[in-house]
Write a protein that holds these residues in place. Structure first.
Motif, PDB file in Angstrom:
ATOM      1  N   GLY A  38      58.118  65.123 -32.946  1.00  0.00           N
ATOM      2  CA  GLY A  38      57.940  66.162 -31.938  1.00  0.00           C
ATOM      3  C   GLY A  38      57.363  67.445 -32.489  1.00  0.00           C
ATOM      4  N   ASN A  87      65.760  68.424 -31.527  1.00  0.00           N
ATOM      5  CA  ASN A  87      66.591  68.006 -32.658  1.00  0.00           C
ATOM      6  C   ASN A  87      65.862  66.995 -33.538  1.00  0.00           C
ATOM      7  N   HIS A  90      60.375  58.015 -24.920  1.00  0.00           N
ATOM      8  CA  HIS A  90      60.611  58.199 -26.373  1.00  0.00           C
ATOM      9  C   HIS A  90      61.186  59.558 -26.735  1.00  0.00           C
ATOM     10  N   LEU A 125      64.307  61.910 -26.558  1.00  0.00           N
ATOM     11  CA  LEU A 125      65.730  61.641 -26.324  1.00  0.00           C
ATOM     12  C   LEU A 125      66.519  62.939 -26.256  1.00  0.00           C
ATOM     13  N   THR A 185      58.221  69.419 -26.527  1.00  0.00           N
ATOM     14  CA  THR A 185      59.254  68.377 -26.609  1.00  0.00           C
ATOM     15  C   THR A 185      60.580  68.910 -26.046  1.00  0.00           C
ATOM     16  N   SER A 212      53.984  67.352 -23.893  1.00  0.00           N
ATOM     17  CA  SER A 212      54.910  66.222 -24.084  1.00  0.00           C
ATOM     18  C   SER A 212      55.166  65.610 -22.734  1.00  0.00           C
ATOM     19  N   ASP A 269      63.004  63.266 -38.320  1.00  0.00           N
ATOM     20  CA  ASP A 269      61.914  62.627 -37.575  1.00  0.00           C
ATOM     21  C   ASP A 269      61.063  63.757 -37.036  1.00  0.00           C
TER      22      ASP A 269
HETATM   23  P1  AMP Z   1      56.291  64.847 -28.563  1.00  0.00           P
HETATM   24  O1  AMP Z   1      55.279  63.885 -28.048  1.00  0.00           O
HETATM   25  O2  AMP Z   1      55.729  65.971 -29.352  1.00  0.00           O
HETATM   26  O3  AMP Z   1      57.208  65.330 -27.477  1.00  0.00           O
HETATM   27  O4  AMP Z   1      57.200  64.068 -29.599  1.00  0.00           O
HETATM   28  C1  AMP Z   1      57.980  62.972 -29.264  1.00  0.00           C
HETATM   29  C2  AMP Z   1      58.588  62.390 -30.512  1.00  0.00           C
HETATM   30  O5  AMP Z   1      59.527  63.347 -31.051  1.00  0.00           O
HETATM   31  C3  AMP Z   1      59.387  61.124 -30.309  1.00  0.00           C
HETATM   32  O6  AMP Z   1      58.577  59.982 -30.416  1.00  0.00           O
HETATM   33  C4  AMP Z   1      60.400  61.218 -31.439  1.00  0.00           C
HETATM   34  O7  AMP Z   1      59.795  60.823 -32.651  1.00  0.00           O
HETATM   35  C5  AMP Z   1      60.681  62.703 -31.523  1.00  0.00           C
HETATM   36  N1  AMP Z   1      61.790  63.154 -30.643  1.00  0.00           N
HETATM   37  C6  AMP Z   1      62.380  62.498 -29.616  1.00  0.00           C
HETATM   38  N2  AMP Z   1      63.312  63.260 -29.016  1.00  0.00           N
HETATM   39  C7  AMP Z   1      63.323  64.444 -29.693  1.00  0.00           C
HETATM   40  C8  AMP Z   1      64.072  65.652 -29.565  1.00  0.00           C
HETATM   41  N3  AMP Z   1      65.005  65.821 -28.604  1.00  0.00           N
HETATM   42  N4  AMP Z   1      63.825  66.641 -30.453  1.00  0.00           N
HETATM   43  C9  AMP Z   1      62.904  66.499 -31.428  1.00  0.00           C
HETATM   44  N5  AMP Z   1      62.148  65.399 -31.591  1.00  0.00           N
HETATM   45  C10 AMP Z   1      62.353  64.375 -30.744  1.00  0.00           C
END
Ligand code: AMP
Ligand code: MG
Length: 347
Positions: free
Chosen positions: A178, A117, A262, A264, A293, A246, A175
């Motif tokens: 991810g 999300n 980080h 969620l 993610t 991730s 945001d």
């Molecule tokens: P990644 O390292 O690619 O898994 O990205 C992690 C980052 O994605 C976090 O620092 C947030 O900025 C964002 N994020 C956190 N939770 C979610 C989620 N459930 N869905 C999409 N982006 C997320």
């Protein structure tokens, strides 16, 4: 490298894949390193014409610089303009690239059954992850989290008509932490390919896109052990592939001896716990990034189901018991290290 430049899109240096072993003649191997997307980005290109490579890498640097700025969640750029407009319930004109990106965010959200999300920027900010440094202090209260969850922000709230983006939900804040790295690396690799440099690796802190070959050999990639320094597994790439990881160990808030990751879970607003790392191999970097993610969110019980709906067949998960879980397609192509073979392996 200054601390203020360390974090972008919510990533850190110690992501999942590593080390490439060389085979092409050394005069044909060109390397360049930048600090972008919150991490070191290493580009390796195999090509005989050094001046041409230098020219193309210059263009790649400019392209990545633009993407870095425009996809950033908490620094001035296009994404911040978009988020400001959405919060004011105003429409904003966006280019076709961003229109396609938003369409893909919706697709990833749906296909992940909601685990991915990218519209929950407020929640990510509430947990303190919109900053260059790691958050400190107490986690947010249940009441604060529940307030944001009640607004139910989703990329499906977004609508584009005549090139203008609007949201039916003023609580949506994008945001791309991810997703953005995969998106950027796909575009970067496309730039290299279009310039006739189809034998290359772009490695952004362990998340990487690979194209072509390393001289006469395939590119050899290691999947890092989240608990240790070495590789858990090795594989040889075939054609164009993207490998994204991730994990709950990468960025976190530490408070009273407990770590809050980080990533969620959109269902309860809480940090993910039971998957230490999820590695996805796919032909498309943006999809691999979103999927890694989402699978971390999906957790031990649901990751296989979510991988299937996302259309990612090659997945390796390390769970909080240290077990290595893999899809059959992943198991077929990796060689596990001796240390990894002593762990419980579930295919
Ligand atoms: P990644 O390292 O690619 O898994 O990205 C992690 C980052 O994605 C976090 O620092 C947030 O900025 C964002 N994020 C956190 N939770 C979610 C989620 N459930 N869905 C999409 N982006 C997320
Ligand atoms: Mg990701």
């Amino acid at each position: 490298m200054s601390v203020s430049r360390r974090q972008f899109l919510g990533h850190c240096l110690s992501a999942g894949a590593l080390a490439l072993t060389g085979c092409a003649a050394s005069t044909e191997v060109h390397r360049q390193r930048w600090y972008l997307f919150g991490t070191l980005v290493d580009v390796t290109v195999v090509h005989p014409d050094a001046p041409r490579v230098a020219d193309v890498l210059g263009r790649l640097s400019t392209r990545f610089g633009d993407l870095h700025r425009n996809l950033h969640a908490w620094k001035p750029g296009v994404l911040m303009d978009v988020n400001r407009a959405l919060a004011r319930e105003q429409g904003i004109a966006i280019d076709t690239g961003l229109q396609a990106l938003i369409a893909d965010l919706k697709d990833c959200h749906r296909a992940s059954l909601g685990a991915f999300n990218p519209a929950q920027g407020k929640l990510i900010g509430l947990w303190g992850f919109h900053g260059d440094a790691l958050p400190t202090g107490a986690p947010p209260s249940v009441r604060q989290i529940e307030q944001l969850l009640a607004d139910n922000p989703s990329p499906l709230d977004l609508h584009v008509a005549g090139g203008v983006l609007t949201s039916r939900n003023a609580q949506v804040q994008l945001d791309l932490g991810g997703y953005g790295k995969g998106y950027a690396l796909d575009l970067g690799m496309q730039l290299l390919r279009d310039a006739g440099m189809g034998n290359a690796v772009i490695n952004a802190g362990g998340d990487l896109n690979v194209a072509g070959r390393n001289g006469r050999a395939a590119w050899r990639i290691g999947i890092r052990d989240p608990r240790g320094a070495g590789a858990l597994a090795w594989l040889e790439t075939s054609g164009d592939e993207a490998i994204y990881t991730s994990g709950n160990y990468q960025r976190y808030l530490e408070y009273e001896g407990k770590r809050y990751a980080h990533i969620l879970d959109p269902r309860n607003g809480m940090p993910v716990q039971d998957i230490v790392s999820a590695t996805v191999i796919h032909r498309n970097g943006a999809r691999a990034d979103a999927a890694a993610t989402a699978l971390t969110v999906a957790g031990r019980r649901r990751w296989r189901a979510v991988a299937e709906t996302l259309g990612v067949a090659q997945v390796m998960v390390i769970n909080d018991a240290g077990h290595i879980e893999m899809t059959p397609a992943m198991a077929e192509r990796v060689s596990l290290s001796a240390a990894a073979r002593t762990r419980r392996i579930v295919v």
